[in-house]
Motif scaffolding. Structure first.
Motif, PDB file in Angstrom:
ATOM      1  N   ALA A  76       0.863  -1.156  -0.003  1.00 36.23           N
ATOM      2  CA  ALA A  76       0.085  -0.186   0.072  1.00 36.23           C
ATOM      3  C   ALA A  76       0.839   1.173  -0.001  1.00 36.23           C
ATOM      4  O   ALA A  76       0.590   2.172  -0.636  1.00 36.23           O
ATOM      5  CB  ALA A  76      -0.873  -0.083   1.303  1.00 36.23           C
ATOM      6  N   LEU A  77       1.991   1.354   0.817  1.00 30.69           N
ATOM      7  CA  LEU A  77       2.753   2.541   0.842  1.00 30.69           C
ATOM      8  C   LEU A  77       3.734   2.535  -0.490  1.00 30.69           C
ATOM      9  O   LEU A  77       3.795   3.614  -0.647  1.00 30.69           O
ATOM     10  CB  LEU A  77       3.840   2.425   1.997  1.00 30.69           C
ATOM     11  CG  LEU A  77       3.071   2.448   3.474  1.00 30.69           C
ATOM     12  CD1 LEU A  77       4.031   2.149   4.426  1.00 30.69           C
ATOM     13  CD2 LEU A  77       2.615   3.873   3.793  1.00 30.69           C
ATOM     14  N   GLU A  78       3.972   1.424  -1.110  1.00 26.04           N
ATOM     15  CA  GLU A  78       4.723   1.752  -2.312  1.00 26.04           C
ATOM     16  C   GLU A  78       3.673   2.221  -3.580  1.00 26.04           C
ATOM     17  O   GLU A  78       4.201   3.013  -4.354  1.00 26.04           O
ATOM     18  CB  GLU A  78       5.243   0.210  -2.869  1.00 26.04           C
ATOM     19  CG  GLU A  78       6.529  -0.059  -2.113  1.00 26.04           C
ATOM     20  CD  GLU A  78       6.709  -1.519  -2.527  1.00 26.04           C
ATOM     21  OE1 GLU A  78       6.181  -2.297  -3.145  1.00 26.04           O
ATOM     22  OE2 GLU A  78       7.984  -1.913  -2.028  1.00 26.04           O
ATOM     23  N   ALA A  79       2.557   1.662  -3.512  1.00 26.34           N
ATOM     24  CA  ALA A  79       1.580   2.391  -4.382  1.00 26.34           C
ATOM     25  C   ALA A  79       1.181   3.654  -4.151  1.00 26.34           C
ATOM     26  O   ALA A  79       1.044   4.571  -4.987  1.00 26.34           O
ATOM     27  CB  ALA A  79       0.161   1.516  -4.223  1.00 26.34           C
ATOM     28  N   GLU A  80       1.229   4.250  -2.889  1.00 29.31           N
ATOM     29  CA  GLU A  80       1.104   5.623  -2.593  1.00 29.31           C
ATOM     30  C   GLU A  80       2.104   6.576  -3.090  1.00 29.31           C
ATOM     31  O   GLU A  80       1.885   7.567  -3.626  1.00 29.31           O
ATOM     32  CB  GLU A  80       0.972   5.798  -0.879  1.00 29.31           C
ATOM     33  CG  GLU A  80       0.969   7.208  -0.528  1.00 29.31           C
ATOM     34  CD  GLU A  80      -0.755   7.774  -0.797  1.00 29.31           C
ATOM     35  OE1 GLU A  80      -0.735   9.022  -0.417  1.00 29.31           O
ATOM     36  OE2 GLU A  80      -1.474   7.218  -1.339  1.00 29.31           O
ATOM     37  N   VAL A  81       3.583   5.917  -2.719  1.00 28.13           N
ATOM     38  CA  VAL A  81       4.509   6.642  -3.306  1.00 28.13           C
ATOM     39  C   VAL A  81       4.513   6.783  -4.781  1.00 28.13           C
ATOM     40  O   VAL A  81       4.713   7.744  -5.490  1.00 28.13           O
ATOM     41  CB  VAL A  81       5.846   5.726  -3.109  1.00 28.13           C
ATOM     42  CG1 VAL A  81       7.332   6.412  -3.722  1.00 28.13           C
ATOM     43  CG2 VAL A  81       6.294   6.042  -1.566  1.00 28.13           C
ATOM     44  N   VAL A  82       4.169   5.808  -5.562  1.00 29.80           N
ATOM     45  CA  VAL A  82       3.929   5.748  -7.138  1.00 29.80           C
ATOM     46  C   VAL A  82       2.846   6.936  -7.347  1.00 29.80           C
ATOM     47  O   VAL A  82       2.994   7.803  -8.172  1.00 29.80           O
ATOM     48  CB  VAL A  82       3.427   4.424  -7.798  1.00 29.80           C
ATOM     49  CG1 VAL A  82       2.846   4.675  -9.132  1.00 29.80           C
ATOM     50  CG2 VAL A  82       4.795   3.533  -7.604  1.00 29.80           C
ATOM     51  N   ARG A  83       1.789   6.933  -6.663  1.00 25.04           N
ATOM     52  CA  ARG A  83       0.732   7.993  -6.844  1.00 25.04           C
ATOM     53  C   ARG A  83       0.993   9.296  -6.567  1.00 25.04           C
ATOM     54  O   ARG A  83       0.759  10.202  -7.402  1.00 25.04           O
ATOM     55  CB  ARG A  83      -0.598   7.683  -5.987  1.00 25.04           C
ATOM     56  CG  ARG A  83      -1.674   8.793  -6.213  1.00 25.04           C
ATOM     57  CD  ARG A  83      -2.944   8.236  -5.181  1.00 25.04           C
ATOM     58  NE  ARG A  83      -2.590   8.948  -3.978  1.00 25.04           N
ATOM     59  CZ  ARG A  83      -2.570  10.270  -3.778  1.00 25.04           C
ATOM     60  NH1 ARG A  83      -3.042  11.082  -4.601  1.00 25.04           N
ATOM     61  NH2 ARG A  83      -2.368  10.710  -2.500  1.00 25.04           N
ATOM     62  N   LEU A  84       1.927   9.311  -5.585  1.00 20.95           N
ATOM     63  CA  LEU A  84       2.520  10.950  -5.109  1.00 20.95           C
ATOM     64  C   LEU A  84       3.446  11.390  -5.959  1.00 20.95           C
ATOM     65  O   LEU A  84       3.475  12.486  -6.366  1.00 20.95           O
ATOM     66  CB  LEU A  84       3.054  10.928  -3.751  1.00 20.95           C
ATOM     67  CG  LEU A  84       2.029  10.735  -2.608  1.00 20.95           C
ATOM     68  CD1 LEU A  84       2.662  10.562  -1.198  1.00 20.95           C
ATOM     69  CD2 LEU A  84       1.076  11.975  -2.537  1.00 20.95           C
ATOM     70  N   ARG A  85       4.274  10.275  -6.612  1.00 22.74           N
ATOM     71  CA  ARG A  85       5.194  10.895  -7.423  1.00 22.74           C
ATOM     72  C   ARG A  85       4.587  11.280  -8.807  1.00 22.74           C
ATOM     73  O   ARG A  85       5.044  12.341  -9.456  1.00 22.74           O
ATOM     74  CB  ARG A  85       6.412   9.524  -7.860  1.00 22.74           C
ATOM     75  CG  ARG A  85       7.396   9.329  -6.953  1.00 22.74           C
ATOM     76  CD  ARG A  85       8.251   8.384  -7.287  1.00 22.74           C
ATOM     77  NE  ARG A  85       9.369   8.292  -6.272  1.00 22.74           N
ATOM     78  CZ  ARG A  85       9.861   7.130  -6.014  1.00 22.74           C
ATOM     79  NH1 ARG A  85       9.753   6.207  -6.700  1.00 22.74           N
ATOM     80  NH2 ARG A  85      10.830   7.127  -4.976  1.00 22.74           N
ATOM     81  N   ALA A  86       3.601  10.751  -9.328  1.00 24.45           N
ATOM     82  CA  ALA A  86       2.858  11.117 -10.436  1.00 24.45           C
ATOM     83  C   ALA A  86       1.965  12.496 -10.254  1.00 24.45           C
ATOM     84  O   ALA A  86       2.241  13.096 -11.036  1.00 24.45           O
ATOM     85  CB  ALA A  86       1.801   9.968 -10.838  1.00 24.45           C
ATOM     86  N   GLN A  87       1.728  12.735  -9.033  1.00 26.62           N
ATOM     87  CA  GLN A  87       0.802  14.021  -8.722  1.00 26.62           C
ATOM     88  C   GLN A  87       1.936  15.054  -8.830  1.00 26.62           C
ATOM     89  O   GLN A  87       1.685  16.229  -9.244  1.00 26.62           O
ATOM     90  CB  GLN A  87       0.488  13.782  -7.465  1.00 26.62           C
ATOM     91  CG  GLN A  87      -0.503  15.081  -7.020  1.00 26.62           C
ATOM     92  CD  GLN A  87      -1.460  14.864  -5.896  1.00 26.62           C
ATOM     93  OE1 GLN A  87      -1.398  14.173  -5.151  1.00 26.62           O
ATOM     94  NE2 GLN A  87      -2.518  15.833  -6.163  1.00 26.62           N
TER      95      GLN A  87
END
Length: 137
Positions: A76-87
């Motif tokens: 979940a944290l890795e997915a959040e990092v990917v989402r935040l990097r895209a943002q």
């Protein structure tokens, strides 16, 4: 959709590719570790990305000794990092000349408002955060 995201493998093939028993894949699906798409008949369809995640779950469990709850949190944290990097990338692009104001809604969606267009757009949703880049002084 990339080839890596194509949902093409039935559970028996995915289990073989991941080096696991099909029942393990079913358990991981129930726990929310890897959630494959579903075919019309409700059969699971796994992508190459799902299989890579299954292998990573197995590695973290066997080599690192992490329990399934910990693995779920890590994923979940890795997915959040990917989402935040895209943002962050979206924000970087919007901060370029010609884009002065943008809004972030309650769900985190970012919308650019071109220079001089702010008054013509509908106001942001209640609770939305409006950000801007100061101009040269």
């Amino acid at each position: 959709m990339t080839a890596e995201d194509a949902q093409v493998f039935v559970i028996s093939v995915a289990a073989e590719l991941a080096g696991m028993h099909p029942q393990t894949l079913r358990q991981y699906d129930r726990l929310g570790l890897v959630s494959p798409s579903r075919a019309r008949g409700r059969g699971r369809r796994y992508s190459l990305r799902d299989i890579a995640t299954l292998r990573e779950v197995q590695r973290m469990s066997q080599e690192d000794g992490i329990n399934l709850a910990g693995i779920k949190r890590i994923l979940a944290l890795e997915a959040e990092v990917v989402r935040l990097r895209a943002q962050v990338e979206i924000l970087r692009v919007f901060a370029e000349p010609g884009h002065r104001v943008f809004t972030a809604g309650p769900e985190g969606d970012v919308v650019a408002v071109p220079r001089g267009q702010r008054g013509r757009r509908p106001p942001p949703a209640p609770g939305a955060l409006v950000l801007w880049r100061p101009g040269p002084r």
